[in-house]
Design a protein around this motif. Structure first.
Motif, PDB file in Angstrom:
ATOM      1  N   GLN A  27      29.919  22.860 -48.578  1.00 58.89           N
ATOM      2  CA  GLN A  27      30.041  23.492 -47.221  1.00 58.89           C
ATOM      3  C   GLN A  27      30.789  22.518 -46.340  1.00 58.89           C
ATOM      4  OE1 GLN A  27      26.909  23.162 -48.646  1.00 58.89           O
ATOM      5  NE2 GLN A  27      25.471  22.828 -47.298  1.00 58.89           N
TER       6      GLN A  27
ATOM      7  N   ILE B 218      34.567  22.531 -47.372  1.00 59.60           N
ATOM      8  CA  ILE B 218      35.224  23.900 -46.829  1.00 59.60           C
ATOM      9  C   ILE B 218      35.441  23.648 -45.383  1.00 59.60           C
ATOM     10  CG2 ILE B 218      34.823  26.292 -46.328  1.00 59.60           C
ATOM     11  CD1 ILE B 218      33.239  26.329 -49.118  1.00 59.60           C
TER      12      ILE B 218
ATOM     13  N   ALA C 169      30.910  28.346 -43.410  1.00 57.07           N
ATOM     14  CA  ALA C 169      31.165  27.949 -44.872  1.00 57.07           C
ATOM     15  C   ALA C 169      29.672  28.544 -45.671  1.00 57.07           C
ATOM     16  CB  ALA C 169      31.525  26.735 -44.808  1.00 57.07           C
TER      17      ALA C 169
ATOM     18  N   VAL D 158      37.750  30.235 -51.578  1.00 59.66           N
ATOM     19  CA  VAL D 158      37.177  30.803 -50.672  1.00 59.66           C
ATOM     20  C   VAL D 158      37.397  32.030 -50.417  1.00 59.66           C
ATOM     21  CG1 VAL D 158      36.198  30.720 -47.965  1.00 59.66           C
ATOM     22  CG2 VAL D 158      36.626  28.678 -49.566  1.00 59.66           C
TER      23      VAL D 158
END
Length: 247
Positions: free
Chosen positions: A9, A12, A23, A54
């Motif tokens: 996370q 991202i 995220a 993603v």
């Protein structure tokens, strides 16, 4: 990101496409793949060699960069403008990375604007709970009395918002030409905060500049110029934000 492992996370968020909280939500919803496999476990760690998607889009791997721009008046704090006006990224001629501004300054406001491709860093500075101080110099029409200026710390109502300055200081007063120069320190950053606050008092802003953002100042920069933040400055800004939360 080097070959050391980082939480998915965080990686991202650092890409600039979303905040860390968003995220985490995308991971839990099964919208993130690592090496073509769906990952739903928060805390999964990845390296620079891992392929990340993603929502079906490959994550671009750019090293995080941080710039401070002295935004001049007459420039939009955005990546594009449907009216064809100049935007802040037009001023970063030698920056190859896909950076975006942290927050915004109005078209007619000048001063410090930070740009980065690190979404986590941006979220840290923009989120109201982190309370990073920002100092503005405002030239206002009229010469308000002390009792009126005291309302700045109590708050001025505008369109449902209570707009405050945590500190203010009168720098100069010109009664002949009917204006005052004020230094205002804010922690929140609502849309057109200073202008709306002063309008609410009946003293509209004629000119506005953001001189300080946390520990950062405009020293050494002219309008339209920019420079990279030093690693020490990036660390100091992170520490300042998280320190305010702890307190």
């Amino acid at each position: 990101m080097s070959n050391s492992k980082e939480r998915l996370q965080k990686v991202i968020a650092q890409s600039g496409i979303t905040s860390r909280r968003k995220a985490e939500q995308l991971i839990q919803e099964g919208k993130v793949k690592v090496n073509q496999k769906v990952v739903t476990k928060l805390g999964t760690k990845v390296t620079a060699n891992d392929e990340i998607e993603v929502d079906g889009m490959p994550l671009e791997k750019e090293a995080p960069v941080y710039f401070m721009l002295y935004k001049p008046r007459g420039v939009i704090s955005s990546l594009q403008d449907d009216k064809g006006r100049k935007v802040v990224t037009d001023l970063l001629g030698e920056v190859d990375e896909r950076v975006f501004p942290i927050g915004r300054l109005d078209y007619d406001t000048s001063g410090i604007l930070i740009l980065t491709n690190d979404g986590e860093f941006a979220n840290l500075l923009m989120h109201p709970r982190y309370e990073v101080d920002k100092v503005y110099i405002a030239k206002v029409k009229g010469t308000p009395e002390k009792s009126e200026l005291a309302q700045l710390r109590k708050g001025v109502r505008s369109d449902g918002d209570l707009l405050k300055a945590i500190q203010y200081r009168v720098l100069s007063t010109d009664r002949k030409n009917n204006y005052m120069i004020l230094q205002l320190t804010l922690r929140e950053g609502k849309n057109r905060h200073v202008r709306r606050m002063m309008d609410g008092l009946g003293y509209p802003v004629l000119k506005l500049k953001r001189e300080n953002y946390g520990l950062l100042t405009l020293d050494g920069l002219k309008p339209g110029e920019y420079r990279p933040l030093t690693p020490k400055e990036v660390k100091q800004m992170r520490n300042l934000a998280t320190k305010n939360v702890e307190e």
